[in-house]
Enzyme design. Structure first.
Site, PDB file in Angstrom:
ATOM      1  NE  ARG D 100      -2.895   1.767  -0.709  1.00  0.00           N
ATOM      2  CZ  ARG D 100      -3.305   1.321  -1.863  1.00  0.00           C
ATOM      3  NH1 ARG D 100      -3.940   0.166  -1.965  1.00  0.00           N
ATOM      4  NH2 ARG D 100      -3.077   2.002  -2.960  1.00  0.00           N
ATOM      5  CE  LYS D 135       0.031  28.519  -3.619  1.00  0.00           C
ATOM      6  NZ  LYS D 135      -0.754  29.267  -4.611  1.00  0.00           N
ATOM      7  CE  LYS D 167       5.119  34.139  -2.090  1.00  0.00           C
ATOM      8  NZ  LYS D 167       4.162  33.039  -2.179  1.00  0.00           N
ATOM      9  CD  GLU D 197       3.232  38.438  -4.779  1.00  0.00           C
ATOM     10  OE1 GLU D 197       3.681  37.438  -4.184  1.00  0.00           O
ATOM     11  OE2 GLU D 197       2.116  38.917  -4.545  1.00  0.00           O
ATOM     12  CG  ASP D 218       1.032  37.119  -7.716  1.00  0.00           C
ATOM     13  OD1 ASP D 218       1.210  35.931  -8.073  1.00  0.00           O
ATOM     14  OD2 ASP D 218       0.242  37.449  -6.821  1.00  0.00           O
TER      15      ASP D 218
END
Lengths: 284, 284, 284, 284, 284, 284
Positions: D100, D135, D167, D197, D218
């Site tokens: 598995r 992510k 960011k 960004e 962005d």
């Protein structure tokens, strides 16, 4: 060690709880509400020297950091059957999850403290001290040695790094008492004493001449012990003498009266009977 | 569990050795040469069911990955006093460092296997099976449950996550047998059975009506047990019945003959006496 | 499991943060002041069943033990796009360091809960229950199974130790259904049920005769399932029946109406789409 | 990172196995013999870029150090449905316990490699490179970033310590693009570049003037991206330009043709579909 | 890194304490009462830049979570002999157990900060920055790099994963400067710069042509350095230049005046002398 | 301790490598081929007592279990500048990844062994032995104490649990020398000696009367030491005497000739200069 090391204690309790809980207590989770309150009482079911209150508290506070135990006695106190030793209140799931482990620990430690107290009483009035051995349960040495202290006896080595004790196997492999003791004298740090196990007179003489600080008289009868003690005291008044091997509650006083300074008893930790303690839970 | 998990075993042995060795075996380091060879033999000093050979081997091979044990019997075999159980040879310092832990484990596990065998024999010819409890030594559950299997009995739950067992405390807090069993039926996974502890007839009826799969008859005499078994068999032929609470070698057969399927015995793990085994080391 | 185990949760979050932070967040450390305050809001960008609030809070409180989340909904609640799910305020560096991980977890868990809710709704009014599988993300099983519960379904086994499920591979290697089921019956603990996977009528009969408690009907159409259900109910009314293999939102109701008790759906955990959630930070 | 770190891989596999096995595989232990042999084959059920062979081998060799996989393809190879990817033989219990987890890993990693390959093909002939994001699945970053490389794309930051990426949140909290970039320039080590960004022209100018090395554009359309690229190239020919935010297989080529150097795609890791791979076990 | 990571700090302190305390402080346990109070003061015995106050506090608060330090100066402050740096009060056993480790850390870190400050002062008024190296004490890199920052210099790589630095060994094995730099340019992430070590003019030209971002001039005299700087500035104005190899307090200014941007000094961490600090304990 | 504990050594080396490598050596991974072979030689650049060969080998074999070192000298040997100490061959990436750590360890340990050898030579012909202190680098005590042995001196306590050493702080808090020594005599295990620090005659008398086994004469001049030694020898011929505090290579012989048994020197570990050793790598 006079005090339990809290960090080490909590780390052990955490792994013991993990062993018992695995992915969680499915009985409690499926029968009770999450926020249900309860209270519990530890009750002695026979006469005993109590030991393990700190360990029991650590069980519950590991499960819930707010959880505390209110103890009515201290480690080392003697109680009668029926005595409420301690009580605690909090979440029902915490009490139910910790119950078995807390009992397993208190019953075992109180058993050791109780048996130790009997040995200590048996030699009262003599100059001999009762000490434990390395025949402890794997993983529980710190707790079991603490229970021995609680019972009134003293601790022997905590491990192989905590003292030089030359046994028959070392002597055989080193090629004799004098060689083994001589090497140890030279190699170990100046803060360590050298203890050596002997079982006959010639080895005793050899050990003392080689500078042993402590002599362990292994598996001798009280009479033989007495003769060896006399001999040793004549040769080296400051050497400590220890009896070891198969000492029981019946025979321990005879060894003490034979004049040794120390009597080591494996039974304190490997043969103590678990004391009967119950934990009663009620809704709160 | 039919097999010992090797990874878990080695991780435990490593921490047990650390407990005993600390910074190192100063006696051996100061009395012997680093590369000295030796051989050792494990000898039974009384009649016993042997258990723990894999654990003993793990002790030595943790200290030296080359070290192996040659066993002359298998876990579960019965031996007489004087039997050489196994032998090993290698570095003297490895044998001396592992000796105490290997003995502590084998003596304890053989004790459990031996006592278990006696209980199993006591019910021979009946339909009852002996099972253990969670009254194991903290940290040693896996090994002690393995010893129970070795002795010929079966294992009850491995932990709180391994089965639903509703006890008196759960019933009291949930507000009755029917509520507790009913909630458990709904909440636990479909692969789990629901066991519930009862001590009187009305609770037994309630438990069976609520759909309990297994009934634990707690602290009943053999006679009371027999009556409750009769009643239960009439109500629900497929429900399993278990006796629990203070069962001894003297009383176990009476419980078996009362007709229960399972008899759980805490004594298997909390009251087994360590077997007497010695480890003799010689120069090789 | 009805509740998340806090200890296990925090230990996981700690290692997830370590994976992302390494030696520290060099962007924040080089652009902001150490003590700068900020506040942040989690906002749903689509309709979803929320799940993971405890996990998100654990992320921030691992970084700063004072940090808490004020949630405006509970795990399991359905929210619309635009809903502010929760807010938090504290040190800017803590919010920035935890943002990505908190979102990764909430988005994934809410996705599972949302998909699960759809499956549960699809079988509403029937007697079938939706259950998950072991096709979870390695390392996230506890959290993903919690999300399944949150969505309204039930959990199948948590692991290989948590239930007996005999699959085609076991049957082939054991030499047949009867052998495999028979052996399992004898070997596993009395608290465990025995489930076996079958795909044809003869195996179904064999499994029931051998005493299986649960039958998994693998990769059958709803029609075939219905026939096997009829057969099984006739042979053994109390046996549980489970459908498994490729069940989709389109087909799940047909299986439910075919009369099975359980329908296991791997897609709940391996095919759930991450929900769109944003985290907006402002100066505070 | 071009190579998987073996130590880290094995440590992860060990904890993934622990999650699935708990106290042991009770189905296999109760239905098969301990020493039974078997062989297994991994078979592709659809067209895919294979990834994860080393991880699968690590699963089996963690369970049994002798166990190896014979692979018929390499990570990164494309295979058709029906292709036998690899085979292995050994103890049946090892194959059943690892099946598995090995599948879960290979299916996920092959999914990422396959999707990545599609993105890489979509921009073939342009100067743009596909890169991943943070992510990733918590706990699986190393493996998922390896799958991205296997698919033919490049890795962005491995964590918050592995690069400066300023960011919108940092800009807002620092008080503007120029302040944030200026501080970062001064504070970070000389081996690190500074990426920032921006989403509008004025910020782009400010960023370049403040000395940014890389500009992330962005959530711009391909057209807006093209205009910003033109502007940036005029101001600072050596600055790298990256597109980010919602890029899909449909839109990726338009971004590439807009002239950016890098296109980061979160979908590579958070939206890859698991590939269909089966593992067939037979007696050996 | 501008801030010490608290989690990492505490985990290190815990293991350092374990190294020193083993099974417990037997001197204090046998000579003092458990609850005895005391207070202690850290006193500078010579002029120094103080560093390590947070580490010292972590030592005591690891032993007793209530224990805090009241500091009279901050990390980075210069103090004269006789200055009381900080004071603390609490349990005597905590102060005695933590004393040695707290001093060992503060003395070493203050030594690094003090030496670093001297190097920084020596180049005051030039454009050169002092940076450290990887020649730190195994296990203490985070703390020692923090001490370098405290002293006023900058940090070079934190580890092999934290920057590309192509040394003579890489060049020899890769087959030349151009090959090595070219490969690195292609393989590393776009956020990383490429630094390369050269010692002669031809290599310098090759490195710049191949696109190196930073050139390390290794083991050159200040005069040779000046010539290479002139050459490099002509070829590539934006490339950073670093001097490295055997730089001392006597020679550092000459290197700075030779025009390099960075001067790396191994001595900051491997040759700093421990500062003399005492810890005086009194009854409280 | 005469031997390095291999398990502990490897566990430390693993964490030291982790500190330096983080997510991997990006320079080597981006400039060399994975399977490239190389060979390396450790060369002494000055006269020294070599120490740390086992530690260096552990570095490389942790990275690749096949990797070994061929040593041309043994720990404790004296070598001249230019001597090739050891060589190794294997994968280039392993050599490059381990180089810095192996050098850091060997340079430091050889430095300690070399300085220790100088102190030992300085007292040759007297009865005094040189011993180390607890002023070791946090985390490196085991290795540094091993280097002291290699240099020819002896080890003092390994930690606070490894011997009773009553210092001025204990005496002040206990209320006097006699009280402190008396309590220690009663509380510590019978295998431990009791050492006490004194600085004046009256305390020396008190210590001997209270039964101290070892007297540390702290911060006395050689002349004062001589007087105290005379006094002590008259009172208690068997008591060991130790000089401590600020002993240097210049003054050590005067202390030895003052008649003490032991001279403890903190400088052995806190002030040893790292030896200059290089590691040259070539293609193989």
């Amino acid at each position: 060690m006079n005090w339990l090391d809290e960090g080490a204690l909590f780390s052990q309790i955490g792994s013991f709880l993990q062993e018992d809980m695995g992915r969680g207590d499915i009985t409690t989770q499926s029968t009770l509400m999450r926020s249900q309150s309860a209270k519990g009482r530890f009750i002695a079911k026979e006469t005993m020297v109590v030991c393990g209150l700190e360990a029991a508290e650590a069980v519950f506070s590991t499960l819930d950091s707010q959880q505390q135990i209110e103890a009515f006695v201290s480690d080392g106190d003697e109680v009668e059957a029926g005595k409420v030793i301690a009580r605690t209140s909090g979440f029902a799931d915490v009490l139910l999850a910790g119950e078995r482990l807390a009992l397993n620990l208190m019953q075992r430690l109180s058993g050791i403290a109780t048996l130790t107290r009997e040995f200590v009483r048996a030699v009262e009035g003599t100059d001999a001290q009762i000490v434990d051995t390395r025949k402890t349960t794997p993983g529980l040495r710190m707790l079991e040695k603490y229970a021995v202290l609680t019972g009134g006896a003293r601790n022997h080595r905590f491990g192989l790094d905590d003292g030089v004790l030359i046994k028959d196997n070392h002597i055989a492999l080193a090629g004799g008492v004098a060689t083994a003791v001589g090497r140890a004298r030279k190699a170990v740090g100046h803060l360590h004493k050298v203890e050596v196990e002997v079982s006959k007179e010639s080895d005793l003489r050899e050990a003392i001449e080689a500078g042993a600080d402590i002599i362990m008289l292994d598996n001798r009868t009280p009479e033989e012990t007495h003769q060896l003690v006399e001999l040793a005291r004549g040769l080296a008044p400051h050497v400590l003498l220890e009896s070891s091997g198969g000492v029981t509650l019946e025979t321990v006083r005879a060894y003490a009266e034979a004049g040794v300074d120390l009597i080591s008893v494996g039974a304190l930790t490997h043969s103590a009977r678990a004391m009967d303690i119950s934990f009663k839970i009620q809704s709160a």
